[in-house]
Design an enzyme around this catalytic site. Structure first.
Site, short mmCIF file in Angstrom:
data_model
loop_
_atom_site.label_atom_id
_atom_site.label_comp_id
_atom_site.label_asym_id
_atom_site.label_seq_id
_atom_site.Cartn_x
_atom_site.Cartn_y
_atom_site.Cartn_z
N HIS A 1 0.71 -1.25 0.00
CA HIS A 1 0.08 0.18 0.00
C HIS A 1 0.92 1.06 0.00
O HIS A 1 1.85 1.30 0.57
CB HIS A 1 -0.81 0.12 1.03
N ASP B 1 6.09 1.78 6.81
CA ASP B 1 4.52 1.49 6.95
C ASP B 1 3.79 2.42 5.66
O ASP B 1 3.39 3.41 5.93
CB ASP B 1 3.82 1.46 8.09
N GLU C 1 -5.33 2.14 2.37
CA GLU C 1 -5.44 1.13 2.99
C GLU C 1 -5.33 1.41 4.74
O GLU C 1 -6.09 0.64 5.12
CB GLU C 1 -4.07 -0.10 2.76
N GLU C 2 -4.75 2.51 4.88
CA GLU C 2 -4.76 2.84 6.30
C GLU C 2 -6.40 3.28 6.79
O GLU C 2 -6.45 3.40 7.94
CB GLU C 2 -3.89 4.03 6.52
#
Length: 376
Positions: free
Chosen positions: A184, A203, A237-238
């Site tokens: 992502h 991330d 995604e988050e």
């Protein structure tokens, strides 16, 4: 990406209250979405519930994972994921000579260069202008690396928000099931999602640049697969697996056959003093694919593999594909507890003690081997 015990309790309580709710009508969906509400799936088998953006953010801060199904909802029976569990059989790795040669071309210098660009954006949040700019940079970089090859197509998968997802496809010598690998592209600062500083180095900048470098190395090696291969970089995604849900549902609706899907979400950190491993997620995965990934790690990486604890509901993009009945797996940077504690903040940078390019390189190796061994 992991649940806390508090997160489990909050998700369970919210879902329990919605189990008997009537299906949501198209008119309600349009009306609520227009008013800024988001429709969230908090647990398996439960009807989704409406939340404000602030309530959604509070769930994220409480470590509760969910699907945001606002754009993909239809009034159907809730999916019971455990009934989807499968065990696909894959042949043992058998192209070690060629794969090992290509692996030597993977470059941490290149990955560091890609990541320096991605972390230079204030954030890569899915609704922000810098999030859109980051996805444009990925699209442009991958298009450049494709080198004008007629059998490679790089496309934008547009969404209703600013940031788009990116798909790069190697056509196969013949038609057949597509091998997919994903990461992502977005990042988040939980204190201030739209404007807060969120470099997202680990991330999921790490997984994102792993995929870019694997793509580059395969193009340079004149990789021409027997069956199609796709690289995916997902938006949102988050915020509830938004991009991967949209794409996975689209593929399912079109009847697209997928050989396997592999997610790389965080690959660059392990706690100082802990054993360095490649962790394999334990739930919402295909056990046969996990066995194949273990064989790839044994064959192509200097690291050992270790099974992680269960990841939890809607923890990363692989669950979007699992939900649609596809064969899925995920690699993770460390066993939970030895993973990066600085994510979702301004501190997710390469300067964090424990961030390691040599560690991330091992994930790129396994990713390249996965693509080659399944599709050649």
């Amino acid at each position: 990406m992991k649940f806390s015990s508090v997160g489990y309790l909050l998700a369970g309580a919210a879902a329990f209250g919605a189990v008997c709710a009537a299906p949501i009508t198209p008119a309600e969906l349009v009306d609520k979405a227009a008013k800024g509400y988001r429709l969230l799936s908090l647990a398996e088998g439960a009807e989704p519930v409406w939340k404000t953006e602030e309530e959604k953010l509070e769930l994220l801060r409480a470590d509760v994972h969910f699907f945001d199904v606002t754009e993909v909802y239809d009034a159907e029976e809730p999916v019971h994921f455990k009934s989807l569990a499968t065990k696909t059989t894959f042949p043992a790795p058998s192209h070690s000579s060629t794969v090992s040669s290509i692996l030597k071309s993977l470059s941490t210098t290149n990955m560091e260069s890609y990541l320096s660009v991605l972390t230079s954006y204030n954030n890569r949040y899915y609704t922000s202008s810098t999030g859109k700019a980051a996805s444009q940079w990925i699209f442009d970089k991958v298009t450049e690396l494709a080198g004008g090859r007629s059998d490679i197509k790089v496309t934008k998968f547009a969404h209703s928000w600013q940031q788009f997802s990116v798909v790069a496809r190697f056509e196969g010598k013949s038609s057949g099931a597509v091998t997919i690998i994903g990461a992502h592209e977005d990042s988040i600062n939980l204190n201030s999602p739209s404007s807060g500083r969120a470099p997202g180095a680990d991330d999921d900048g790490s997984g994102t640049v792993n995929l870019i470098e694997v793509f580059r190395a395969l193009v340079a090696a004149d990789f021409k697969p027997s069956t199609p291969v796709e690289f995916h970089w997902y938006s949102g995604e988050e915020a509830g697996l938004l991009g991967s849900q949209a794409i996975a549902k689209s593929y399912k609706s079109k009847g697209t056959s997928v050989k396997a899907f592999l997610e790389l979400d965080m690959t660059a950190y392990f706690a100082p003093g802990s054993k360095e491993v490649i962790a394999l997620e334990a739930d919402y995965i295909d056990s046969g694919l996990t066995k194949f990934l273990q064989q790839l790690i044994d064959t192509y990486s200097k690291l050992d593999w270790a099974m992680d604890e269960e990841c939890g509901y809607a923890c990363s993009d692989h669950v979007s594909w699992y939900k649609q009945g596809y064969t899925t797996g995920m690699l993770y940077e460390a066993v939970t507890g030895n993973d990066n504690p600085k994510i979702h903040s301004s501190s997710d940078t390469t300067s964090v003690n424990g961030f390691s390019w040599s560690h991330s390189l091992e994930f790129a190796k396994v990713a390249l081997a996965y693509v080659y061994e399944l599709a050649i």
